[in-house]
Design a protein around this motif. Structure first.
Motif, PDB file in Angstrom:
ATOM      1  N   LEU A  95       0.878  -1.296  -0.019  1.00  0.00           N
ATOM      2  CA  LEU A  95       0.107  -0.041  -0.047  1.00  0.00           C
ATOM      3  C   LEU A  95       0.867   1.392  -0.148  1.00  0.00           C
ATOM      4  CD1 LEU A  95      -3.017  -0.820   2.510  1.00  0.00           C
ATOM      5  CD2 LEU A  95      -3.067  -0.390   0.176  1.00  0.00           C
ATOM      6  N   ALA A  96       1.865   1.215   0.837  1.00  0.00           N
ATOM      7  CA  ALA A  96       2.855   2.446   0.784  1.00  0.00           C
ATOM      8  C   ALA A  96       3.359   2.809  -0.459  1.00  0.00           C
ATOM      9  CB  ALA A  96       3.825   2.245   2.097  1.00  0.00           C
ATOM     10  N   ILE A  97       3.845   1.416  -1.218  1.00  0.00           N
ATOM     11  CA  ILE A  97       4.497   1.796  -2.564  1.00  0.00           C
ATOM     12  C   ILE A  97       3.432   2.322  -3.394  1.00  0.00           C
ATOM     13  CG2 ILE A  97       5.800   0.237  -4.298  1.00  0.00           C
ATOM     14  CD1 ILE A  97       6.824  -1.402  -2.045  1.00  0.00           C
ATOM     15  N   LEU A  98       2.321   1.665  -3.505  1.00  0.00           N
ATOM     16  CA  LEU A  98       1.342   1.988  -4.182  1.00  0.00           C
ATOM     17  C   LEU A  98       1.034   3.590  -4.182  1.00  0.00           C
ATOM     18  CD1 LEU A  98      -0.351   0.662  -6.463  1.00  0.00           C
ATOM     19  CD2 LEU A  98      -2.079   0.639  -5.065  1.00  0.00           C
ATOM     20  N   LEU A  99       0.917   3.903  -3.106  1.00  0.00           N
ATOM     21  CA  LEU A  99       0.743   5.574  -2.571  1.00  0.00           C
ATOM     22  C   LEU A  99       1.649   6.436  -3.079  1.00  0.00           C
ATOM     23  CD1 LEU A  99      -0.768   5.177   0.973  1.00  0.00           C
ATOM     24  CD2 LEU A  99      -2.336   5.626  -1.140  1.00  0.00           C
ATOM     25  N   VAL A 100       3.138   6.154  -3.133  1.00  0.00           N
ATOM     26  CA  VAL A 100       4.251   6.911  -3.368  1.00  0.00           C
ATOM     27  C   VAL A 100       4.667   6.699  -4.819  1.00  0.00           C
ATOM     28  CG1 VAL A 100       4.798   7.154  -1.199  1.00  0.00           C
ATOM     29  CG2 VAL A 100       5.992   5.574  -2.814  1.00  0.00           C
ATOM     30  N   LEU A 101       3.957   5.842  -5.567  1.00  0.00           N
ATOM     31  CA  LEU A 101       4.220   5.583  -6.971  1.00  0.00           C
ATOM     32  C   LEU A 101       3.903   6.469  -7.790  1.00  0.00           C
ATOM     33  CD1 LEU A 101       5.941   2.931  -8.173  1.00  0.00           C
ATOM     34  CD2 LEU A 101       3.764   2.113  -8.854  1.00  0.00           C
ATOM     35  N   PRO A 102       2.830   7.248  -7.782  1.00  0.00           N
ATOM     36  CA  PRO A 102       2.404   8.417  -8.995  1.00  0.00           C
ATOM     37  C   PRO A 102       3.613   9.522  -8.655  1.00  0.00           C
ATOM     38  CG  PRO A 102       0.368   7.478  -7.709  1.00  0.00           C
ATOM     39  CD  PRO A 102       1.601   6.746  -7.046  1.00  0.00           C
ATOM     40  N   ALA A 103       4.041   9.809  -7.343  1.00  0.00           N
ATOM     41  CA  ALA A 103       5.153  10.861  -7.186  1.00  0.00           C
ATOM     42  C   ALA A 103       6.585  10.484  -7.831  1.00  0.00           C
ATOM     43  CB  ALA A 103       4.886  11.142  -5.610  1.00  0.00           C
ATOM     44  N   ALA A 104       6.732   9.406  -7.897  1.00  0.00           N
ATOM     45  CA  ALA A 104       8.032   8.737  -8.181  1.00  0.00           C
ATOM     46  C   ALA A 104       8.293   9.308  -9.688  1.00  0.00           C
ATOM     47  CB  ALA A 104       8.192   7.154  -8.098  1.00  0.00           C
ATOM     48  N   HIS A 105       9.743   9.505 -10.114  1.00  0.00           N
ATOM     49  CA  HIS A 105       9.892   9.767 -11.354  1.00  0.00           C
ATOM     50  C   HIS A 105      10.446   8.476 -12.126  1.00  0.00           C
ATOM     51  CE1 HIS A 105       9.582  13.909 -10.488  1.00  0.00           C
ATOM     52  NE2 HIS A 105      10.513  13.856  -9.384  1.00  0.00           N
ATOM     53  N   ILE A 106       9.386   7.647 -12.662  1.00  0.00           N
ATOM     54  CA  ILE A 106       9.682   6.484 -13.194  1.00  0.00           C
ATOM     55  C   ILE A 106       9.331   6.488 -14.665  1.00  0.00           C
ATOM     56  CG2 ILE A 106       9.460   3.978 -13.125  1.00  0.00           C
ATOM     57  CD1 ILE A 106       8.737   4.108 -10.014  1.00  0.00           C
ATOM     58  N   PRO A 107       9.881   5.967 -15.538  1.00  0.00           N
ATOM     59  CA  PRO A 107       9.589   5.976 -17.011  1.00  0.00           C
ATOM     60  C   PRO A 107       8.204   5.036 -16.967  1.00  0.00           C
ATOM     61  CG  PRO A 107      12.312   5.435 -16.791  1.00  0.00           C
ATOM     62  CD  PRO A 107      11.479   5.769 -15.600  1.00  0.00           C
ATOM     63  N   GLU A 108       7.515   5.563 -18.101  1.00  0.00           N
ATOM     64  CA  GLU A 108       6.059   4.705 -18.208  1.00  0.00           C
ATOM     65  C   GLU A 108       6.334   3.494 -18.623  1.00  0.00           C
ATOM     66  OE1 GLU A 108       2.093   5.362 -17.585  1.00  0.00           O
ATOM     67  OE2 GLU A 108       3.714   6.812 -17.626  1.00  0.00           O
ATOM     68  N   ILE A 109       7.362   3.091 -19.249  1.00  0.00           N
ATOM     69  CA  ILE A 109       7.801   1.509 -19.558  1.00  0.00           C
ATOM     70  C   ILE A 109       7.743   0.668 -18.492  1.00  0.00           C
ATOM     71  CG2 ILE A 109      10.014   1.802 -19.970  1.00  0.00           C
ATOM     72  CD1 ILE A 109       9.668   0.124 -22.615  1.00  0.00           C
ATOM     73  N   ILE A 110       8.334   1.309 -17.556  1.00  0.00           N
ATOM     74  CA  ILE A 110       8.658   0.654 -16.255  1.00  0.00           C
ATOM     75  C   ILE A 110       7.521   0.734 -15.363  1.00  0.00           C
ATOM     76  CG2 ILE A 110      10.264   0.665 -14.197  1.00  0.00           C
ATOM     77  CD1 ILE A 110      12.578   1.396 -16.064  1.00  0.00           C
ATOM     78  N   LYS A 111       6.916   1.975 -15.251  1.00  0.00           N
ATOM     79  CA  LYS A 111       5.979   2.424 -14.092  1.00  0.00           C
ATOM     80  C   LYS A 111       4.773   1.414 -14.323  1.00  0.00           C
ATOM     81  CE  LYS A 111       3.413   6.291 -12.055  1.00  0.00           C
ATOM     82  NZ  LYS A 111       3.425   7.747 -12.403  1.00  0.00           N
ATOM     83  N   ARG A 112       4.331   1.019 -15.714  1.00  0.00           N
ATOM     84  CA  ARG A 112       2.981   0.335 -15.707  1.00  0.00           C
ATOM     85  C   ARG A 112       2.972  -1.170 -15.542  1.00  0.00           C
ATOM     86  NH1 ARG A 112      -1.221   2.303 -18.353  1.00  0.00           N
ATOM     87  NH2 ARG A 112      -0.842   4.289 -19.553  1.00  0.00           N
TER      88      ARG A 112
END
Length: 371
Positions: A66-83
């Motif tokens: 849950l904590a990772i899912l909450l902060v994931l939108p604020a993280a600077h991760i490329p879309e190819i890895i983020k999805r």
């Protein structure tokens, strides 16, 4: 590689954000379960103790995801890895929710078990409830795992497409799978039937395959029988639907213990009957209802005596039978040794006259050897 180096600050920020979220989740987990553990020290707080015991491990993973899912939108991760990362975390959360359902089932079982204890003398209804709850718990866990696996597979587009393409041949596939899983499905249906009809329960005394023991564990696929000499017999649960077996504690744990003695025709039955009453009254293993001594058979050289006495359960009945047998034999040896089994023989001397005598069985061998 050059792209990674050029954006090292973004990667560092993302890593720090995720690690920080996990640390915060671990701190929250520690605080919650530390307080829960302090409360669970009270023996009366069954729910809290069960939550602490069953919920520690799943709570770590659920709070972390849950904590990772909450902060994931604020993280600077490329879309190819983020999805893909969001999809993996989503699958983990689905599994975690299923784990929560299993924990709730375990906690509910513990609460019911605490109200129906089997470490008391009159535990028939408690064993009945525990058996039903245990079987229903296993069935629910099986259903939750099955549904969770199906939901997780449906979130993968390729798997869903494959499932759609083979839908036309589902009848044949179902037939093949059904034939392959026939033993498993048979055991599963037998488990459901046993949970509803209850031909036996936890700690029932049974005789299975000519072995006497107690039902120790009941699962959806097999049953463990604890044999009297501490061996374990593991049988498929369908065995108890397809084969006869003896259940000594189906309606009540009380049993009649029987003792057989083979004695001479000269035995004083009335005296032996009085001695039986004295023996059973001298022990706390006797329930105080049944005390009978009867001549149950008459054979060529001996008569058969059957002594009956009641006991509260199978184990006590066995001990009572041994106690009665030992003391009756001792009584005969001390008071009426001539009433022990004997062999009557006709002896003829040199003058040809017949002489009738009564020889103990032990002395008979010596006479035969001399002859």
């Amino acid at each position: 590689m050059a792209n990674f180096i050029s954006h090292w600050q973004n990667w560092l920020f993302t890593t720090a954000l995720i690690v920080g979220a996990i640390i915060v989740a671990r701190i929250i987990h520690f605080v919650i379960f530390f307080v829960l553990h302090r409360i669970a020290r009270n023996p009366k707080r069954v729910v809290e103790a069960s939550l602490w015991r069953h919920g520690r491990k799943p709570a770590i993973w659920i709070l972390s995801f849950l904590a990772i899912l909450l902060v994931l939108p604020a993280a600077h991760i490329p879309e190819i890895i983020k999805r893909p990362a969001e999809h993996v975390i989503g699958l983990a959360l689905i599994a975690s929710v299923a784990w929560v359902f299993i924990v709730v089932t375990d906690v509910a079982s513990d609460v019911i078990y605490s109200r129906y204890r089997i470490d008391v003398a009159d535990n028939l209804s408690a064993r009945q409830i525990r058996t039903q709850v245990g079987m229903i718990r296993r069935i629910l866990i099986f259903v939750v795992i099955l549904l969770t696996a199906g939901i997780m597979l449906l979130t993968i587009p390729d798997v869903r497409a494959i499932g759609t393409s083979v839908l036309a041949s589902a009848g044949l596939a179902g037939l093949v799978i059904g034939m392959a899983m026939k033993p498993t499905l048979s055991n599963l249906m037998a488990g459901i039937e046993i949970a509803l009809t209850q031909p036996f329960r936890i700690e029932d005394a049974v005789i299975v395959e000519n072995e006497w023991g107690w039902i120790e564990e009941i699962t959806l696929t097999y049953v463990v029988v604890r044999i009297w000499d501490w061996r374990r017999m593991v049988l498929p649960i369908s065995y108890f639907i397809e084969h006869p077996f003896q259940n000594w504690t189906k309606k009540t744990a009380q049993l009649l213990g029987s003792v057989y003695l083979y004695v001479d025709y000269t035995v004083p039955v009335d005296e032996l009957r009085k001695e039986l009453e004295r023996i059973v009254k001298s022990t706390d293993k006797w329930m105080g209802t049944v005390c009978v001594l009867q001549v149950s058979d008459a054979k060529e050289y001996t008569i058969e005596l059957r002594a009956l006495a009641d006991a509260k359960d199978a184990g006590t009945a066995w001990d009572l039978r041994c106690y009665i047998r030992e003391n009756l034999i001792k009584f005969l040896q001390d008071k009426y040794p001539q009433s022990l089994p004997t062999m009557r023989a006709e002896l003829r001397g040199r003058n040809g006259h017949a002489e009738m005598d009564q020889l103990p069985v032990v002395a008979q061998k010596g006479v035969e050897e001399q002859a």
